[in-house]
Design an enzyme around this catalytic site. Structure first.
Site, PDB file in Angstrom:
ATOM      1  N   LEU A   1       0.800  -1.218   0.001  1.00 13.35           N
ATOM      2  CA  LEU A   1      -0.197   0.055  -0.021  1.00 13.35           C
ATOM      3  C   LEU A   1       1.087   1.264   0.107  1.00 13.35           C
ATOM      4  O   LEU A   1       1.894   1.239   0.672  1.00 13.35           O
ATOM      5  CB  LEU A   1      -0.912   0.055   1.189  1.00 13.35           C
ATOM      6  CG  LEU A   1      -1.917  -1.020   1.473  1.00 13.35           C
ATOM      7  CD1 LEU A   1      -2.490  -1.112   2.843  1.00 13.35           C
ATOM      8  CD2 LEU A   1      -2.891  -1.127   0.366  1.00 13.35           C
TER       9      LEU A   1
ATOM     10  N   GLU B   1       4.895  -3.753  12.962  1.00 13.12           N
ATOM     11  CA  GLU B   1       4.625  -3.039  13.950  1.00 13.12           C
ATOM     12  C   GLU B   1       2.917  -2.788  14.304  1.00 13.12           C
ATOM     13  O   GLU B   1       2.319  -2.573  15.240  1.00 13.12           O
ATOM     14  CB  GLU B   1       5.096  -1.571  14.034  1.00 13.12           C
ATOM     15  CG  GLU B   1       4.544  -0.377  15.021  1.00 13.12           C
ATOM     16  CD  GLU B   1       5.142   0.861  15.012  1.00 13.12           C
ATOM     17  OE1 GLU B   1       5.879   1.115  15.862  1.00 13.12           O
ATOM     18  OE2 GLU B   1       5.009   1.423  14.112  1.00 13.12           O
ATOM     19  N   ASP B   2       2.422  -2.838  13.045  1.00 17.93           N
ATOM     20  CA  ASP B   2       0.885  -2.410  12.903  1.00 17.93           C
ATOM     21  C   ASP B   2       0.135  -3.697  13.304  1.00 17.93           C
ATOM     22  O   ASP B   2      -1.044  -3.886  13.566  1.00 17.93           O
ATOM     23  CB  ASP B   2       0.564  -2.057  11.588  1.00 17.93           C
ATOM     24  CG  ASP B   2       1.087  -0.817  11.228  1.00 17.93           C
ATOM     25  OD1 ASP B   2       1.241   0.091  11.957  1.00 17.93           O
ATOM     26  OD2 ASP B   2       1.787  -0.809   9.945  1.00 17.93           O
TER      27      ASP B   2
ATOM     28  N   ARG C   1      -4.626  -5.864   5.190  1.00 12.51           N
ATOM     29  CA  ARG C   1      -3.603  -6.010   6.176  1.00 12.51           C
ATOM     30  C   ARG C   1      -4.511  -6.833   7.508  1.00 12.51           C
ATOM     31  O   ARG C   1      -3.671  -6.874   8.259  1.00 12.51           O
ATOM     32  CB  ARG C   1      -2.897  -4.771   6.726  1.00 12.51           C
ATOM     33  CG  ARG C   1      -2.176  -4.105   5.423  1.00 12.51           C
ATOM     34  CD  ARG C   1      -1.222  -3.109   5.948  1.00 12.51           C
ATOM     35  NE  ARG C   1      -0.227  -3.724   6.661  1.00 12.51           N
ATOM     36  CZ  ARG C   1       0.727  -3.145   7.569  1.00 12.51           C
ATOM     37  NH1 ARG C   1       0.562  -1.890   7.650  1.00 12.51           N
ATOM     38  NH2 ARG C   1       1.688  -3.874   8.584  1.00 12.51           N
TER      39      ARG C   1
ATOM     40  N   ARG D   1      -6.802   4.490   9.747  1.00 14.83           N
ATOM     41  CA  ARG D   1      -6.621   3.055  10.125  1.00 14.83           C
ATOM     42  C   ARG D   1      -6.879   2.579  11.713  1.00 14.83           C
ATOM     43  O   ARG D   1      -7.192   1.561  11.872  1.00 14.83           O
ATOM     44  CB  ARG D   1      -5.176   2.822   9.912  1.00 14.83           C
ATOM     45  CG  ARG D   1      -4.477   3.034   8.436  1.00 14.83           C
ATOM     46  CD  ARG D   1      -4.869   2.082   7.562  1.00 14.83           C
ATOM     47  NE  ARG D   1      -4.150   2.368   6.221  1.00 14.83           N
ATOM     48  CZ  ARG D   1      -3.170   1.715   5.967  1.00 14.83           C
ATOM     49  NH1 ARG D   1      -2.390   1.106   6.825  1.00 14.83           N
ATOM     50  NH2 ARG D   1      -2.510   1.913   4.874  1.00 14.83           N
TER      51      ARG D   1
ATOM     52  N   HIS E   1      -0.018   7.531   9.896  1.00 11.38           N
ATOM     53  CA  HIS E   1      -0.356   7.090  11.188  1.00 11.38           C
ATOM     54  C   HIS E   1       0.160   8.200  12.093  1.00 11.38           C
ATOM     55  O   HIS E   1       1.205   8.975  11.796  1.00 11.38           O
ATOM     56  CB  HIS E   1       0.869   5.896  11.619  1.00 11.38           C
ATOM     57  CG  HIS E   1       0.384   4.474  11.001  1.00 11.38           C
ATOM     58  ND1 HIS E   1       1.195   3.708  10.251  1.00 11.38           N
ATOM     59  CD2 HIS E   1      -0.852   4.079  11.090  1.00 11.38           C
ATOM     60  CE1 HIS E   1       0.503   2.710   9.666  1.00 11.38           C
ATOM     61  NE2 HIS E   1      -0.731   2.809  10.220  1.00 11.38           N
TER      62      HIS E   1
ATOM     63  N   CYS F   1       7.973   1.114  11.989  1.00 14.42           N
ATOM     64  CA  CYS F   1       6.951  -0.044  11.404  1.00 14.42           C
ATOM     65  C   CYS F   1       7.557  -1.237  11.172  1.00 14.42           C
ATOM     66  O   CYS F   1       6.987  -2.406  11.119  1.00 14.42           O
ATOM     67  CB  CYS F   1       6.495   0.645  10.332  1.00 14.42           C
ATOM     68  SG  CYS F   1       7.558   0.768   9.002  1.00 14.42           S
TER      69      CYS F   1
HETATM   70  C1  CIR Z   1       0.681   0.575   4.952  1.00 17.85           C
HETATM   71  O1  CIR Z   1       0.192   1.384   4.347  1.00 17.85           O
HETATM   72  O2  CIR Z   1       0.126   0.049   5.695  1.00 17.85           O
HETATM   73  C2  CIR Z   1       2.157   0.043   4.701  1.00 17.85           C
HETATM   74  N1  CIR Z   1       2.350   0.372   3.127  1.00 17.85           N
HETATM   75  C3  CIR Z   1       3.051   1.130   5.453  1.00 17.85           C
HETATM   76  C4  CIR Z   1       2.939   0.798   6.938  1.00 17.85           C
HETATM   77  C5  CIR Z   1       3.817   1.586   7.692  1.00 17.85           C
HETATM   78  N2  CIR Z   1       3.524   1.292   9.207  1.00 17.85           N
HETATM   79  C6  CIR Z   1       4.051   1.904  10.020  1.00 17.85           C
HETATM   80  O3  CIR Z   1       4.455   3.043   9.945  1.00 17.85           O
HETATM   81  N3  CIR Z   1       3.709   1.607  11.482  1.00 17.85           N
END
Ligand code: CIR
Length: 263
Positions: A24, A71-72, A91, A137, A168, A255
């Site tokens: 993404l 991390e997410d 995700r 999110r 974020h 992340c």
């Molecule tokens: C997203 O859009 O979910 C991923 N491409 C990037 C996530 C980055 N996550 C974070 O900084 N904790």
């Protein structure tokens, strides 16, 4: 002795999958170069290990192009871990993929059941509270469910707002020690950091805000010399990691890992 808020015995990372080229991104500035992305990821793991931490590197998940952004998927605290509920539909399944690994480290493993959503990139744990930014999110229902869980463990959660157009909350800030936050001017202007010592990213270097303080070092993306100088002058030991490819997927230093301290 490292500040306890920033002391981590362990980290969990995940190798980027070849499908990361389809990850993404808010603005498409091209697919990441996979060889470079892998080399940067390797350098990141080496930097974490150099602090003495035990770092798990999980295998890539080809079905989840963004799964390297571990991390997410979870929030790790001294009392236990919470499996989160990513708000990006592609995700959502990543969280369950992380659960078995966390179960080997945490006896108290909780879960956001929904219907709300929370991504770890919106959570900043400081020495005194847990700040959670609502974002595209992370919604109010998810934050409320997380607040109930962490209250059980004696943590105070404060809900704040991630500014519009920022992926974020931690895209624009990071913890440097229990009381000090690196932040962009635009996030600090929202007034959510009252009482903290703030260091601002240099103008035009907003993408430097997402760092991690990990034991005695601050890992920061390379290419932001004026912000690096500010951190250096403030006494932090910096390790710069190239982030050009991860940045194409809106990713940064925080992340790429889950971080925790287990005795
Ligand atoms: C997203 O859009 O979910 C991923 N491409 C990037 C996530 C980055 N996550 C974070 O900084 N904790």
């Amino acid at each position: 002795m490292t500040d306890p808020t920033c002391h981590f015995s362990h980290a969990i990372t995940r190798q980027p999958a070849a499908s990361a080229v389809n990850g993404l991104r808010a603005h498409d500035i091209g697919a990441p170069d996979m060889a470079r992305l892998q080399a940067d990821h390797d350098a990141y793991v080496v930097a974490l290990r150099a602090t003495g931490a035990q770092v798990t590197v999980l295998p890539p998940l080809s079905g989840y192009p963004d799964a390297m952004f571990v991390e997410d998927t979870a929030l790790c605290l001294p009392q236990g871990a919470v499996i989160l509920r990513p708000g990006a539909p592609s995700r959502l399944g990543e969280a369950a993929e992380m659960a078995p690994t966390l179960a080997t480290h945490f006896t108290d493993l909780r879960r956001i059941d929904g219907p709300g959503y929370v991504e770890g990139g919106d959570i900043l744990v400081t020495g005194r509270e847990i700040l959670v930014g609502r974002s595209a999110r992370t919604d109010a229902a998810g934050v409320a469910e997380l607040a109930r869980i962490v209250a059980d463990w004696g943590h105070r959660l404060r809900e704040v707002e991630t500014p519009a157009d920022i992926l974020h909350f931690k895209t624009d800030c990071s913890l440097l020690d229990a009381e000090t936050i690196l932040t962009t001017e635009r996030l600090a202007a929202a007034g959510c950091f009252e009482g903290y010592r703030l260091i601002h990213t240099a103008e035009g270097e907003e993408a430097a805000a997402n760092t991690i303080r990990f034991n005695d070092v601050v890992l920061m993306p390379g290419g932001f010399p004026r912000t690096a100088e500010r951190l250096d002058r403030a006494g932090y030991t910096l390790v710069e990691i190239n982030n050009s490819e991860c940045a194409k997927l809106d990713g940064g230093m925080s992340c790429l890992s889950l971080r925790f301290n287990s005795a």
